[in-house]
Design a protein around this motif. Structure first.
Motif, mmCIF file in Angstrom:
data_model
loop_
_atom_site.group_PDB
_atom_site.id
_atom_site.type_symbol
_atom_site.label_atom_id
_atom_site.label_comp_id
_atom_site.label_asym_id
_atom_site.label_seq_id
_atom_site.Cartn_x
_atom_site.Cartn_y
_atom_site.Cartn_z
ATOM 1 N N VAL A 157 0.801 -1.222 0.000
ATOM 2 C CA VAL A 157 0.000 0.000 0.000
ATOM 3 C C VAL A 157 0.836 1.276 0.000
ATOM 4 O O VAL A 157 0.305 2.371 -0.217
ATOM 5 C CB VAL A 157 -0.955 0.024 1.213
ATOM 6 N N CYS A 158 2.130 1.149 0.236
ATOM 7 C CA CYS A 158 3.003 2.327 0.260
ATOM 8 C C CYS A 158 4.392 1.898 -0.200
ATOM 9 O O CYS A 158 4.886 0.858 0.237
ATOM 10 C CB CYS A 158 3.052 2.925 1.665
ATOM 11 N N VAL A 159 4.996 2.691 -1.080
ATOM 12 C CA VAL A 159 6.320 2.377 -1.612
ATOM 13 C C VAL A 159 7.216 3.612 -1.508
ATOM 14 O O VAL A 159 6.778 4.736 -1.775
ATOM 15 C CB VAL A 159 6.246 1.914 -3.078
ATOM 16 N N ALA A 160 8.451 3.393 -1.122
ATOM 17 C CA ALA A 160 9.475 4.439 -1.138
ATOM 18 C C ALA A 160 10.685 3.894 -1.877
ATOM 19 O O ALA A 160 11.034 2.723 -1.718
ATOM 20 C CB ALA A 160 9.862 4.851 0.282
ATOM 21 N N SER A 161 11.291 4.733 -2.710
ATOM 22 C CA SER A 161 12.499 4.309 -3.400
ATOM 23 C C SER A 161 13.510 5.446 -3.418
ATOM 24 O O SER A 161 13.162 6.616 -3.261
ATOM 25 C CB SER A 161 12.186 3.834 -4.828
ATOM 26 N N MET A 162 14.791 5.069 -3.614
ATOM 27 C CA MET A 162 15.901 6.022 -3.562
ATOM 28 C C MET A 162 16.901 5.753 -4.670
ATOM 29 O O MET A 162 17.018 4.614 -5.145
ATOM 30 C CB MET A 162 16.660 5.883 -2.230
ATOM 31 N N TYR A 163 17.637 6.798 -5.032
ATOM 32 C CA TYR A 163 18.783 6.632 -5.926
ATOM 33 C C TYR A 163 19.842 7.663 -5.548
ATOM 34 O O TYR A 163 19.511 8.762 -5.079
ATOM 35 C CB TYR A 163 18.381 6.790 -7.393
ATOM 36 N N PRO A 164 21.131 7.336 -5.694
ATOM 37 C CA PRO A 164 22.198 8.304 -5.396
ATOM 38 C C PRO A 164 22.036 9.535 -6.282
ATOM 39 O O PRO A 164 21.711 9.421 -7.474
ATOM 40 C CB PRO A 164 23.483 7.542 -5.721
ATOM 41 N N TRP A 165 22.290 10.701 -5.708
ATOM 42 C CA TRP A 165 21.971 11.956 -6.380
ATOM 43 C C TRP A 165 23.222 12.775 -6.672
ATOM 44 O O TRP A 165 24.003 13.096 -5.774
ATOM 45 C CB TRP A 165 21.022 12.766 -5.498
ATOM 46 N N ASN A 166 23.416 13.086 -7.955
ATOM 47 C CA ASN A 166 24.484 14.005 -8.390
ATOM 48 C C ASN A 166 25.879 13.603 -7.923
ATOM 49 O O ASN A 166 26.690 14.465 -7.556
ATOM 50 C CB ASN A 166 24.177 15.424 -7.895
ATOM 51 N N ASP A 167 26.184 12.328 -7.937
ATOM 52 C CA ASP A 167 27.506 11.844 -7.540
ATOM 53 C C ASP A 167 27.907 12.317 -6.142
ATOM 54 O O ASP A 167 29.094 12.454 -5.832
ATOM 55 C CB ASP A 167 28.582 12.295 -8.548
ATOM 56 N N ALA A 168 26.926 12.560 -5.312
ATOM 57 C CA ALA A 168 27.166 13.023 -3.937
ATOM 58 C C ALA A 168 26.733 11.933 -2.963
ATOM 59 O O ALA A 168 26.000 11.010 -3.336
ATOM 60 C CB ALA A 168 26.382 14.301 -3.664
ATOM 61 N N PRO A 169 27.162 12.009 -1.692
ATOM 62 C CA PRO A 169 26.710 11.026 -0.702
ATOM 63 C C PRO A 169 25.298 11.333 -0.217
ATOM 64 O O PRO A 169 25.010 11.351 0.973
ATOM 65 C CB PRO A 169 27.748 11.172 0.417
ATOM 66 N N LEU A 170 24.409 11.598 -1.178
ATOM 67 C CA LEU A 170 23.010 11.889 -0.895
ATOM 68 C C LEU A 170 22.154 10.876 -1.640
ATOM 69 O O LEU A 170 22.500 10.477 -2.754
ATOM 70 C CB LEU A 170 22.621 13.300 -1.360
ATOM 71 N N ALA A 171 21.044 10.468 -1.041
ATOM 72 C CA ALA A 171 20.116 9.542 -1.689
ATOM 73 C C ALA A 171 18.754 10.216 -1.790
ATOM 74 O O ALA A 171 18.105 10.480 -0.774
ATOM 75 C CB ALA A 171 20.013 8.236 -0.900
#
Length: 237
Positions: A157-171
Motif C-alpha cells: 500500500v506504500c512504496v518508497a524508493s531512492m537513488y544516489p543523487w548528483n555523484d554526492a553522498p546523498l540519496a
C-alpha cells in the motif's frame, strides 16, 4: 545542525568555481564544470541566504561577467530580460545530526521490508491502483538503488524508493501511499525505514517536493525531516 556531507555538498565551493559577486546574503558563482541540465541553479537556505551557481556562458548571456555588482533584485531582472526560465523550486529536507541519531536507534515496523524483483507483481498492482499524477510526482521505481514497501493485510500500500543523487553522498527519495491508506502512518514509517538503509550505506537521505505540495511537506515533517532550503534549476525547455 545538518551533517557535513549535506553542508559540504551545497555550501562548499568547488575547485573550478569562481565568485562573481557576494554580499553575505546573496552570491553569484560561475563554474565551467556544471552539467548542462544544471547550468543555472538557485539555492536559498532557511537562514535567508541565496546562492546562484551558473556556467560562464549563462553569466555572459546575463551580462554578469562585466564586473559590475548585482544584487538579488538586479539578478532577477537580468534573468527575465535574458528570457531564461526556471523549472520551479523544490523544498529540500534532510535529517539533522540529532534526529539522525534518533532514527538510527529505531527498528523497522514488521509491516515494512525491502522489495526485490520477486515483488514485481505486487508492485504492478500497486501502480495500477495509483493515479498517473501520483506516480509521476513520487517517481518510485522497483529498480531504484533502494526500494522499500509497507504492507497492510498482505497488500502493498506504500512504496518508497531512492537513488544516489548528483555523484554526492546523498540519496534522493520518493514515497507514495495509495489514497485509501493515507493518514495511517505508512509513509512516515517507510521514509524512516528506507532512510536508515541509506545511512547504513553512507548516504544522507534527501527529500524533495514542490513548494505547493503541502501534503508532501507534511509527510516530510512527520517523518522527522527538517527543511534545509529551496533549490531551483533552469527549465529543460
Amino acid at each position: 545542525m545538518f551533517p557535513s556531507a549535506i553542508t559540504d555538498f551545497w555550501l562548499s565551493p568547488s575547485p573550478t568555481s569562481r565568485l562573481l559577486y557576494g554580499d553575505g546574503s546573496f552570491s553569484v558563482t560561475a563554474d565551467a564544470a556544471l552539467e548542462e541540465d544544471e547550468r543555472l541553479t538557485i539555492l536559498t537556505t532557511t537562514d535567508g541566504k541565496t546562492r546562484v551557481l551558473l556556467t560562464p556562458a549563462i553569466a555572459a548571456t546575463m551580462a554578469l561577467e562585466e564586473g559590475q555588482p548585482v544584487d538579488e533584485a538586479g539578478f532577477q531582472r537580468r534573468l527575465e530580460e535574458s528570457g531564461i526560465a526556471l523549472h520551479g523550486a523544490d523544498n529540500l529536507f534532510y535529517f539533522t545530526g540529532k534526529d539522525r541519531e534518533t532514527l538510527l536507534g529505531e527498528p523497522d515496523a514488521p509491516s515494512i521490508r525491502a522489495l526485490t524483483e520477486a515483488d514485481a507483481r505486487a508492485f504492478e498492482q500497486f501502480e495500477e491502483a495509483a493515479s498517473e499524477q501520483d506516480l509521476d510526482d513520487a517517481s518510485v521505481e522497483l529498480d531504484h538503488w533502494a526500494v522499500y514497501g509497507s504492507f497492510d493485510d498482505g497488500r502493498l500500500v506504500c512504496v518508497a524508493s531512492m537513488y544516489p543523487w548528483n555523484d554526492a553522498p546523498l540519496a534522493d527519495l520518493g514515497v507514495l501511499t495509495l489514497p485509501s491508506y493515507r493518514g495511517k502512518g505508512h509513509a512516515r514509517r517507510l521514509v524512516r525505514a528506507i532512510s536508515r538503509h541509506a545511512l547504513a550505506r553512507k548516504h544522507e537521505p534527501q527529500y524533495r517536493c514542490q513548494l505547493d505540495n503541502h501534503a508532501s511537506v507534511a509527510a516530510a515533517e512527520s517523518a522527522g525531516l527538517t527543511r534545509f532550503g529551496t533549490w531551483d534549476v533552469i527549465s529543460p525547455d
